[in-house]
Motif scaffolding. Structure first.
Motif, PDB file in Angstrom:
ATOM      1  N   UNK A   3       0.997  -1.138  -0.360  1.00 32.96           N
ATOM      2  CA  UNK A   3       0.058   0.183   0.176  1.00 32.96           C
ATOM      3  C   UNK A   3       0.495   1.329   0.104  1.00 32.96           C
ATOM      4  N   UNK A  61      -8.610 -12.525  11.531  1.00 34.84           N
ATOM      5  CA  UNK A  61      -8.368 -14.174  11.393  1.00 34.84           C
ATOM      6  C   UNK A  61      -7.339 -14.911  10.533  1.00 34.84           C
ATOM      7  N   UNK A 184      -7.069  -4.454  10.232  1.00 34.43           N
ATOM      8  CA  UNK A 184      -7.284  -4.281   8.311  1.00 34.43           C
ATOM      9  C   UNK A 184      -6.453  -4.073   7.812  1.00 34.43           C
ATOM     10  N   UNK A 187      -5.572  -7.709   6.768  1.00 37.43           N
ATOM     11  CA  UNK A 187      -7.363  -8.758   6.057  1.00 37.43           C
ATOM     12  C   UNK A 187      -7.097  -8.500   4.799  1.00 37.43           C
ATOM     13  N   UNK A 188      -6.828  -6.870   4.652  1.00 38.20           N
ATOM     14  CA  UNK A 188      -6.143  -6.169   3.006  1.00 38.20           C
ATOM     15  C   UNK A 188      -5.306  -7.441   1.859  1.00 38.20           C
ATOM     16  N   UNK A 190      -4.848 -10.233   2.573  1.00 38.65           N
ATOM     17  CA  UNK A 190      -5.077 -11.790   2.478  1.00 38.65           C
ATOM     18  C   UNK A 190      -5.520 -11.366   1.641  1.00 38.65           C
ATOM     19  N   UNK A 191      -6.627 -10.405   1.463  1.00 36.48           N
ATOM     20  CA  UNK A 191      -7.493  -9.903  -0.159  1.00 36.48           C
ATOM     21  C   UNK A 191      -6.475 -10.646  -1.513  1.00 36.48           C
ATOM     22  N   UNK A 194      -5.372 -13.415  -2.246  1.00 35.16           N
ATOM     23  CA  UNK A 194      -6.725 -14.126  -2.855  1.00 35.16           C
ATOM     24  C   UNK A 194      -6.598 -13.555  -4.748  1.00 35.16           C
TER      25      UNK A 194
ATOM     26  N   UNK B 208     -14.028 -13.521   6.161  1.00 36.42           N
ATOM     27  CA  UNK B 208     -14.008 -12.381   6.606  1.00 36.42           C
ATOM     28  C   UNK B 208     -14.111 -11.743   5.563  1.00 36.42           C
ATOM     29  N   UNK B 210     -13.404  -7.534   3.743  1.00 32.47           N
ATOM     30  CA  UNK B 210     -12.746  -6.411   4.333  1.00 32.47           C
ATOM     31  C   UNK B 210     -12.885  -5.481   2.688  1.00 32.47           C
ATOM     32  N   UNK B 211     -12.680  -3.925   2.329  1.00 31.85           N
ATOM     33  CA  UNK B 211     -12.823  -3.528   1.767  1.00 31.85           C
ATOM     34  C   UNK B 211     -11.295  -1.835   1.773  1.00 31.85           C
ATOM     35  N   UNK B 212     -11.694  -0.612   1.398  1.00 33.39           N
ATOM     36  CA  UNK B 212     -11.024   0.474   1.585  1.00 33.39           C
ATOM     37  C   UNK B 212     -11.384   0.811   3.281  1.00 33.39           C
ATOM     38  N   UNK B 213     -10.191   0.501   4.160  1.00 31.74           N
ATOM     39  CA  UNK B 213      -9.785   0.229   5.423  1.00 31.74           C
ATOM     40  C   UNK B 213     -11.322   0.002   6.184  1.00 31.74           C
ATOM     41  N   UNK B 214     -12.213  -0.688   6.076  1.00 27.48           N
ATOM     42  CA  UNK B 214     -12.702  -1.503   6.480  1.00 27.48           C
ATOM     43  C   UNK B 214     -12.388  -3.401   6.412  1.00 27.48           C
ATOM     44  N   UNK B 215     -13.160  -3.854   7.403  1.00 21.15           N
ATOM     45  CA  UNK B 215     -13.383  -5.540   7.536  1.00 21.15           C
ATOM     46  C   UNK B 215     -14.580  -5.853   8.643  1.00 21.15           C
TER      47      UNK B 215
END
Lengths: 202, 258
Positions: A3, A61, A184, A187-188, A190-191, A194, B208, B210-215
């Motif tokens: 980022x 998670x 956050x 999670x980002x 991991x996304x 994926x 889970x 998630x997106x731009x600064x949220x999850x």
């Protein structure tokens, strides 16, 4: 890191400062508590409670998974190098224990180390890992990355002292330091991976 | 100022949600919305109570304590009507507010206060503690605003504890007041607003989102947490709604979101 939040040694130092004070503090607290438990010959119920109290403090998670993966790896090596009743008791509760619990069981078990020592290990690992990742992923100068870690010495000392001072508390009453941005970002991350895998698959 | 307020909601013999006990203590004023309860009378209704700050509070030195009990099968929506400004007092010392809730079997509590603005030189400690029976439902929200515009926030420590029976679902503490820490990507990444909502609802998310600064993340022992960071309160609300929308019960959760 993808980022662009961390691009140089200065930003790395600030990132590590936040990580040490949030996730690092939580890891240090539970490593100290686990070392205390190991020294006191804690039973399975106590190890199970420590495990579920770490879970309740880890809403992401991705972070829970990372902690358990590291815990399992460390436990496997530790079982050979420093076997102890404490480590066996922990592994009887979970085959994939959280990393701080393993650090504490190893430190307070066979080595009869103190909660303070376990806290120092966990706190240091919380920043040394990301620092070496910065060298590999961003191509940062390794000396600059190590300097960023070294600059946090006094903060590391304070976190360690704090963790040791609460090690004997009931697991439910242990501190529960949150880290919203880290959660956050995890999670980002991991996304992102994926989606990348999907991209290759299509 | 020391204040203790109580609120108990139970199901009566006709299956209506009734406010059994309600004791306000300024500045903690509880205002039941009776019309809403009557209009919607029936097994699916819920009690609606507004939490009104009837004085400027919390100020340094204040101790505010709210106890809420939701009886078996009962349903309560407890919501705020305006933002809470956490201010320093004339006397030195910190202020403290605690909210303890118990939700019995089959009970539902929606605790949706408005946002909390932590002003400069405030020194406040807030604690939310929920004890849930096995099949009780809960959603509890917290929106923290770090100071008014162009203001550094004072000191705040806020903790959320949710337990179901003996099992801890959520334990999270946030501390504000260290600008270096708040700026770090390892803590708040410079966000001015932190919004979280813990949801223990009918279904839990499997994975889970998630997106731009949220999850929205499933918790290890059940329930889920929605998290959003933003530069301002409007964006934070928007991001939190985005997160809640992805919940399996998202339609219901965002219908009356704000």
């Amino acid at each position: 890191m993808h980022r662009g939040l961390v691009t140089g040694p200065g930003e790395l130092r600030e990132f590590l400062f936040g990580r040490l004070r949030s996730a690092g503090c939580l890891a240090a607290v539970f490593a100290a508590a686990a070392a205390h438990a190991a020294g006191a010959g804690a039973d399975g119920r106590h190890w199970r409670r420590l495990d579920s109290e770490i879970d309740a403090r880890t809403p992401s998670p991705a972070q829970r998974e990372a902690s358990r993966a590291q815990g399992r790896g460390t436990a496997r090596a530790g079982r050979v190098a420093w076997p102890s009743a404490a480590l066996d008791a922990l592994l009887a509760v979970s085959t994939r224990p959280h990393h701080p619990a393993v650090i504490g069981a190893l430190t307070g078990g066979a080595r009869a180390g103190t909660p303070r020592e376990a806290a120092a290990v966990a706190a240091y690992l919380s920043i040394s890992g990301p620092a070496s990742a910065a060298v590999r992923l961003l191509g940062l100068d390794p000396f600059a990355a190590n300097a960023a870690v070294a600059a946090l010495g006094p903060d590391l000392e304070r976190i360690t002292e704090y963790a040791a001072s609460v090690a004997g508390r009931d697991p439910a009453a242990l501190p529960a330091v949150g880290a919203p941005a880290l959660d956050l970002l995890a999670q980002a991350h991991q996304r992102h991976h994926r989606d990348e895998v999907r991209l290759f698959a299509s | 100022m020391r204040a203790r307020a109580h609120l108990t909601v139970e199901l009566d013999s006709r299956g209506r949600n009734v406010v059994r006990e309600l004791s306000s203590a300024s500045p903690l004023t509880l205002m039941p919305r009776r019309g809403a309860v009557r209009l919607a009378a029936g097994p699916t209704d819920r009690a609606v109570v507004h939490l009104v700050n009837s004085a400027t509070a919390p100020l340094g030195g204040d101790e505010l304590d709210l106890r809420v009990r939701v009886g078996a099968g009962a349903r309560l929506l407890l919501r705020g009507v305006a933002a809470t400004l956490v201010l320093p007092g004339h006397r030195r010392g910190s202020s403290r507010s605690t909210v303890h809730v118990e939700v019995a079997e089959g009970g539902t509590l929606e605790y949706l206060p408005e946002h909390t603005v932590v002003t400069a030189r405030a020194e406040h400690e807030a604690e939310f503690r929920a004890e849930l029976a096995e099949d009780a439902l809960l959603r509890c929200r917290e929106v923290l605003v770090l100071g008014r515009s162009n203001e550094r926030p004072g000191l705040l420590r806020t903790s959320t504890h949710v337990t179901r029976g003996e099992v801890p679902l959520v334990r999270q503490t946030l501390e504000l007041g260290n600008s270096r820490l708040e700026a770090s990507a390892g803590y708040l990444a410079g966000a001015r607003v932190v919004a979280t909502e813990s949801v223990v609802w009918k279904n839990d998310p499997v994975a889970p989102t998630s997106g731009e600064w949220w999850s929205l993340t499933p918790l290890a022992a059940g329930g889920a947490t929605a998290t959003a960071l933003a530069p301002d309160a409007v964006t934070a609300r928007h991001r939190l709604t985005e997160a809640l929308r992805t919940h399996p019960d998202g339609k219901e959760l965002v219908r009356e979101h704000w």
